[in-house]
Design a protein around this motif. Structure first.
Motif, PDB file in Angstrom:
ATOM      1  N   GLY A   7      34.335 -71.836 -66.093  1.00  0.00           N
ATOM      2  CA  GLY A   7      35.243 -70.709 -66.287  1.00  0.00           C
ATOM      3  C   GLY A   7      36.689 -71.155 -66.361  1.00  0.00           C
ATOM      4  O   GLY A   7      37.457 -70.684 -67.218  1.00  0.00           O
ATOM      5  N   TYR A   8      37.084 -72.074 -65.483  1.00  0.00           N
ATOM      6  CA  TYR A   8      38.459 -72.578 -65.497  1.00  0.00           C
ATOM      7  C   TYR A   8      38.749 -73.373 -66.773  1.00  0.00           C
ATOM      8  O   TYR A   8      39.845 -73.273 -67.335  1.00  0.00           O
ATOM      9  CB  TYR A   8      38.742 -73.428 -64.260  1.00  0.00           C
ATOM     10  CG  TYR A   8      38.976 -72.611 -63.015  1.00  0.00           C
ATOM     11  CD1 TYR A   8      40.131 -71.832 -62.882  1.00  0.00           C
ATOM     12  CD2 TYR A   8      38.054 -72.590 -61.975  1.00  0.00           C
ATOM     13  CE1 TYR A   8      40.354 -71.070 -61.752  1.00  0.00           C
ATOM     14  CE2 TYR A   8      38.266 -71.822 -60.832  1.00  0.00           C
ATOM     15  CZ  TYR A   8      39.420 -71.062 -60.730  1.00  0.00           C
ATOM     16  OH  TYR A   8      39.634 -70.300 -59.612  1.00  0.00           O
ATOM     17  N   LEU A   9      37.772 -74.157 -67.217  1.00  0.00           N
ATOM     18  CA  LEU A   9      37.959 -74.906 -68.456  1.00  0.00           C
ATOM     19  C   LEU A   9      38.101 -73.961 -69.652  1.00  0.00           C
ATOM     20  O   LEU A   9      38.946 -74.178 -70.535  1.00  0.00           O
ATOM     21  CB  LEU A   9      36.782 -75.866 -68.669  1.00  0.00           C
ATOM     22  CG  LEU A   9      36.703 -77.063 -67.713  1.00  0.00           C
ATOM     23  CD1 LEU A   9      35.433 -77.866 -67.970  1.00  0.00           C
ATOM     24  CD2 LEU A   9      37.937 -77.955 -67.868  1.00  0.00           C
ATOM     25  N   LEU A  10      37.285 -72.909 -69.675  1.00  0.00           N
ATOM     26  CA  LEU A  10      37.370 -71.936 -70.757  1.00  0.00           C
ATOM     27  C   LEU A  10      38.703 -71.186 -70.716  1.00  0.00           C
ATOM     28  O   LEU A  10      39.309 -70.916 -71.755  1.00  0.00           O
ATOM     29  CB  LEU A  10      36.207 -70.944 -70.677  1.00  0.00           C
ATOM     30  CG  LEU A  10      34.839 -71.486 -71.092  1.00  0.00           C
ATOM     31  CD1 LEU A  10      33.729 -70.515 -70.676  1.00  0.00           C
ATOM     32  CD2 LEU A  10      34.784 -71.711 -72.602  1.00  0.00           C
ATOM     33  N   GLY A  11      39.154 -70.841 -69.496  1.00  0.00           N
ATOM     34  CA  GLY A  11      40.432 -70.157 -69.359  1.00  0.00           C
ATOM     35  C   GLY A  11      41.583 -71.021 -69.833  1.00  0.00           C
ATOM     36  O   GLY A  11      42.508 -70.544 -70.509  1.00  0.00           O
ATOM     37  N   ALA A  12      41.523 -72.308 -69.489  1.00  0.00           N
ATOM     38  CA  ALA A  12      42.565 -73.228 -69.947  1.00  0.00           C
ATOM     39  C   ALA A  12      42.523 -73.382 -71.467  1.00  0.00           C
ATOM     40  O   ALA A  12      43.566 -73.418 -72.134  1.00  0.00           O
ATOM     41  CB  ALA A  12      42.385 -74.588 -69.268  1.00  0.00           C
ATOM     42  N   ALA A  13      41.306 -73.443 -72.022  1.00  0.00           N
ATOM     43  CA  ALA A  13      41.170 -73.564 -73.477  1.00  0.00           C
ATOM     44  C   ALA A  13      41.693 -72.320 -74.185  1.00  0.00           C
ATOM     45  O   ALA A  13      42.320 -72.421 -75.253  1.00  0.00           O
ATOM     46  CB  ALA A  13      39.705 -73.800 -73.845  1.00  0.00           C
ATOM     47  N   VAL A 243      42.101 -66.163 -64.849  1.00  0.00           N
ATOM     48  CA  VAL A 243      42.317 -66.371 -66.282  1.00  0.00           C
ATOM     49  C   VAL A 243      43.751 -66.006 -66.665  1.00  0.00           C
ATOM     50  O   VAL A 243      44.401 -66.689 -67.456  1.00  0.00           O
ATOM     51  CB  VAL A 243      41.305 -65.552 -67.114  1.00  0.00           C
ATOM     52  CG1 VAL A 243      41.634 -65.635 -68.599  1.00  0.00           C
ATOM     53  CG2 VAL A 243      39.893 -66.063 -66.867  1.00  0.00           C
ATOM     54  N   ALA A 244      44.249 -64.907 -66.093  1.00  0.00           N
ATOM     55  CA  ALA A 244      45.628 -64.504 -66.377  1.00  0.00           C
ATOM     56  C   ALA A 244      46.616 -65.552 -65.876  1.00  0.00           C
ATOM     57  O   ALA A 244      47.625 -65.836 -66.524  1.00  0.00           O
ATOM     58  CB  ALA A 244      45.918 -63.148 -65.739  1.00  0.00           C
ATOM     59  N   ILE A 245      46.334 -66.122 -64.705  1.00  0.00           N
ATOM     60  CA  ILE A 245      47.216 -67.174 -64.167  1.00  0.00           C
ATOM     61  C   ILE A 245      47.175 -68.416 -65.062  1.00  0.00           C
ATOM     62  O   ILE A 245      48.211 -69.038 -65.335  1.00  0.00           O
ATOM     63  CB  ILE A 245      46.814 -67.534 -62.729  1.00  0.00           C
ATOM     64  CG1 ILE A 245      47.101 -66.339 -61.800  1.00  0.00           C
ATOM     65  CG2 ILE A 245      47.543 -68.774 -62.240  1.00  0.00           C
ATOM     66  CD1 ILE A 245      46.594 -66.512 -60.392  1.00  0.00           C
ATOM     67  N   LEU A 246      45.997 -68.741 -65.567  1.00  0.00           N
ATOM     68  CA  LEU A 246      45.885 -69.876 -66.482  1.00  0.00           C
ATOM     69  C   LEU A 246      46.646 -69.623 -67.781  1.00  0.00           C
ATOM     70  O   LEU A 246      46.928 -70.557 -68.534  1.00  0.00           O
ATOM     71  CB  LEU A 246      44.409 -70.158 -66.796  1.00  0.00           C
ATOM     72  CG  LEU A 246      43.604 -70.824 -65.679  1.00  0.00           C
ATOM     73  CD1 LEU A 246      42.115 -70.820 -66.015  1.00  0.00           C
ATOM     74  CD2 LEU A 246      44.091 -72.246 -65.445  1.00  0.00           C
ATOM     75  N   GLY A 247      47.001 -68.352 -68.023  1.00  0.00           N
ATOM     76  CA  GLY A 247      47.806 -68.026 -69.195  1.00  0.00           C
ATOM     77  C   GLY A 247      49.144 -68.731 -69.199  1.00  0.00           C
ATOM     78  O   GLY A 247      49.804 -68.815 -70.237  1.00  0.00           O
ATOM     79  N   ALA A 248      49.561 -69.256 -68.049  1.00  0.00           N
ATOM     80  CA  ALA A 248      50.806 -70.041 -67.985  1.00  0.00           C
ATOM     81  C   ALA A 248      50.726 -71.278 -68.872  1.00  0.00           C
ATOM     82  O   ALA A 248      51.757 -71.849 -69.241  1.00  0.00           O
ATOM     83  CB  ALA A 248      51.086 -70.452 -66.540  1.00  0.00           C
ATOM     84  N   GLY A 273      64.586 -74.031 -66.042  1.00  0.00           N
ATOM     85  CA  GLY A 273      64.590 -72.623 -66.444  1.00  0.00           C
ATOM     86  C   GLY A 273      63.208 -72.151 -66.851  1.00  0.00           C
ATOM     87  O   GLY A 273      62.753 -71.072 -66.443  1.00  0.00           O
ATOM     88  N   MET A 274      62.500 -72.945 -67.638  1.00  0.00           N
ATOM     89  CA  MET A 274      61.144 -72.588 -68.060  1.00  0.00           C
ATOM     90  C   MET A 274      60.207 -72.514 -66.866  1.00  0.00           C
ATOM     91  O   MET A 274      59.366 -71.615 -66.762  1.00  0.00           O
ATOM     92  CB  MET A 274      60.634 -73.613 -69.081  1.00  0.00           C
ATOM     93  CG  MET A 274      61.355 -73.562 -70.409  1.00  0.00           C
ATOM     94  SD  MET A 274      60.808 -74.880 -71.520  1.00  0.00           S
ATOM     95  CE  MET A 274      61.821 -74.536 -72.969  1.00  0.00           C
ATOM     96  N   LEU A 275      60.349 -73.482 -65.945  1.00  0.00           N
ATOM     97  CA  LEU A 275      59.497 -73.504 -64.758  1.00  0.00           C
ATOM     98  C   LEU A 275      59.702 -72.255 -63.909  1.00  0.00           C
ATOM     99  O   LEU A 275      58.739 -71.671 -63.393  1.00  0.00           O
ATOM    100  CB  LEU A 275      59.783 -74.757 -63.937  1.00  0.00           C
ATOM    101  CG  LEU A 275      58.937 -74.941 -62.668  1.00  0.00           C
ATOM    102  CD1 LEU A 275      57.463 -75.046 -63.026  1.00  0.00           C
ATOM    103  CD2 LEU A 275      59.388 -76.177 -61.900  1.00  0.00           C
ATOM    104  N   LEU A 276      60.947 -71.812 -63.761  1.00  0.00           N
ATOM    105  CA  LEU A 276      61.234 -70.608 -62.969  1.00  0.00           C
ATOM    106  C   LEU A 276      60.599 -69.372 -63.595  1.00  0.00           C
ATOM    107  O   LEU A 276      60.025 -68.526 -62.897  1.00  0.00           O
ATOM    108  CB  LEU A 276      62.745 -70.416 -62.840  1.00  0.00           C
ATOM    109  CG  LEU A 276      63.490 -71.372 -61.906  1.00  0.00           C
ATOM    110  CD1 LEU A 276      64.985 -71.109 -61.949  1.00  0.00           C
ATOM    111  CD2 LEU A 276      62.970 -71.260 -60.475  1.00  0.00           C
ATOM    112  N   VAL A 277      60.690 -69.253 -64.925  1.00  0.00           N
ATOM    113  CA  VAL A 277      60.097 -68.105 -65.617  1.00  0.00           C
ATOM    114  C   VAL A 277      58.582 -68.107 -65.434  1.00  0.00           C
ATOM    115  O   VAL A 277      57.971 -67.087 -65.080  1.00  0.00           O
ATOM    116  CB  VAL A 277      60.457 -68.121 -67.113  1.00  0.00           C
ATOM    117  CG1 VAL A 277      59.675 -67.048 -67.867  1.00  0.00           C
ATOM    118  CG2 VAL A 277      61.953 -67.900 -67.301  1.00  0.00           C
ATOM    119  N   ILE A 278      57.948 -69.248 -65.662  1.00  0.00           N
ATOM    120  CA  ILE A 278      56.484 -69.346 -65.556  1.00  0.00           C
ATOM    121  C   ILE A 278      56.034 -69.098 -64.116  1.00  0.00           C
ATOM    122  O   ILE A 278      55.035 -68.401 -63.869  1.00  0.00           O
ATOM    123  CB  ILE A 278      56.012 -70.728 -66.052  1.00  0.00           C
ATOM    124  CG1 ILE A 278      56.270 -70.853 -67.558  1.00  0.00           C
ATOM    125  CG2 ILE A 278      54.534 -70.940 -65.735  1.00  0.00           C
ATOM    126  CD1 ILE A 278      56.033 -72.250 -68.105  1.00  0.00           C
TER     127      ILE A 278
END
Length: 311
Positions: A7-13, A243-248, A273-278
């Motif tokens: 599931g985590y691999l699919l979410g990352a993909a 899955v939503a968190i992996l959206g990062a 800046g990008m890290l703070l937003v994510i």
């Protein structure tokens, strides 16, 4: 393979696939095809892919009359989000634009609070401040130069349009429409927005450079069909919040391509800046602020839900 690992691999993909948007869009736009025509090609190629997915799962294509107008409205919202994002690439670069687009969960939270009187928790306020701090770092470069106001407005409109889409997609009239069918019709109706501005000479550009056809096919396949399939399968294994968190990984993937393929500059200021937003958006998602907006995609593959319930 362990179900959760899969599931985590699919979410990352799924997230990485969606993050390939600029990788395939920019070569087409740099070749002289405008954003309207690129998106017309992307949507046009994606429709048969989604239709084949529906046929493979035995889904019907029928709609009830009350569902048509809401789907047209969603198609317009999704098309506007895509159009403003692609156009923002020309003003901000793909790295910053893709990162700023990721603020859409924050906008969903704000919309739900203003329009549906959902309570905003203290951690959400902290995350909004954190995200704004990240945007402030992105806004002014190390040399004192500032981002294009037009580009910022475009990417904000893209995130806002997508946030409105996520809120509206859970409307009463559309709750019974399976997500795969809904996505197909959203893209179908959104296609008409681009059809009126499609430039026929774009076909000549594609024919003059045959490799561009690969980008045109890939932009419909990976950010649309592959991302959709992997997202739905991942949610069936591990649920919507992980899955939503992996959206990062979406902006991370886009930034990686921006730096390595398009040679966009990356400084420590931009990276922070990008890290703070994510980070801010990830904390909001992890806190469950928009879970009910994201759960809907689970209905796409009911067989996965049944399998998961038996485990």
């Amino acid at each position: 393979m362990n179900c959760k690992v899969k599931g985590y691999l699919l979410g990352a993909a799924a997230a990485a696939s969606y993050g390939t948007n600029p990788l395939f869009a920019m070569p087409l736009m740099q070749a002289g095809i405008d954003a309207y025509s690129v998106l017309f090609i992307r949507y046009l190629f994606a429709i048969p892919m989604l239709a084949l997915m529906m046929v493979a799962r035995g889904r019907g294509f029928g709609l009830r009359r009350p569902q048509v107008l809401p789907l047209v409205a969603l198609g317009v919202a999704m098309a506007l989000s895509s159009l403003t994002l692609y156009t923002s690439y020309l003003y901000l670069g793909t790295a910053i634009a893709s990162t700023l687009l990721f603020i859409y969960p924050i906008l969903v939270t704000v919309i739900m609070a203003l329009c549906f009187h959902e309570r905003i928790r203290a951690v959400t306020v902290v995350c909004i401040v954190l995200a704004m701090s990240g945007i402030a770092l992105l806004y002014r470069g190390d040399g004192g130069e500032v981002l294009s106001p037009i580009g910022l407005l475009l990417v904000f409109l893209s995130a806002l349009s997508y946030a409105i889409y996520l809120v509206a997609v859970n409307g009463k009239r559309l709750r019974e429409v399976p997500t795969l069918k809904l996505t197909l019709y959203v893209i179908f109706f959104g296609l008409f927005l681009f059809a009126f501005r499609f430039r026929p000479e774009s076909i000549g550009i594609l024919q003059s450079q045959p490799t561009l056809w690969l980008y045109a096919f890939a932009i419909a396949l990976f950010p649309t069909a592959v991302s959709l399939l992997c997202t739905s399968a991942a949610i069936g294994h591990i649920g919507s919040t992980p899955v939503a968190i992996l959206g990062a990984l979406e902006p991370v993937t886009a930034v990686a391509f921006a730096v390595t393929v398009f040679h966009e500059p990356m400084t420590m200021r931009l990276a922070v800046g990008m890290l703070l937003v994510i980070l801010a958006v990830t904390v909001i998602i992890a806190g469950g602020s928009i879970n009910h907006q994201l759960l809907r995609i689970r209905r796409m593959f009911p067989s996965l839900r049944k399998r998961q319930s038996r485990q």
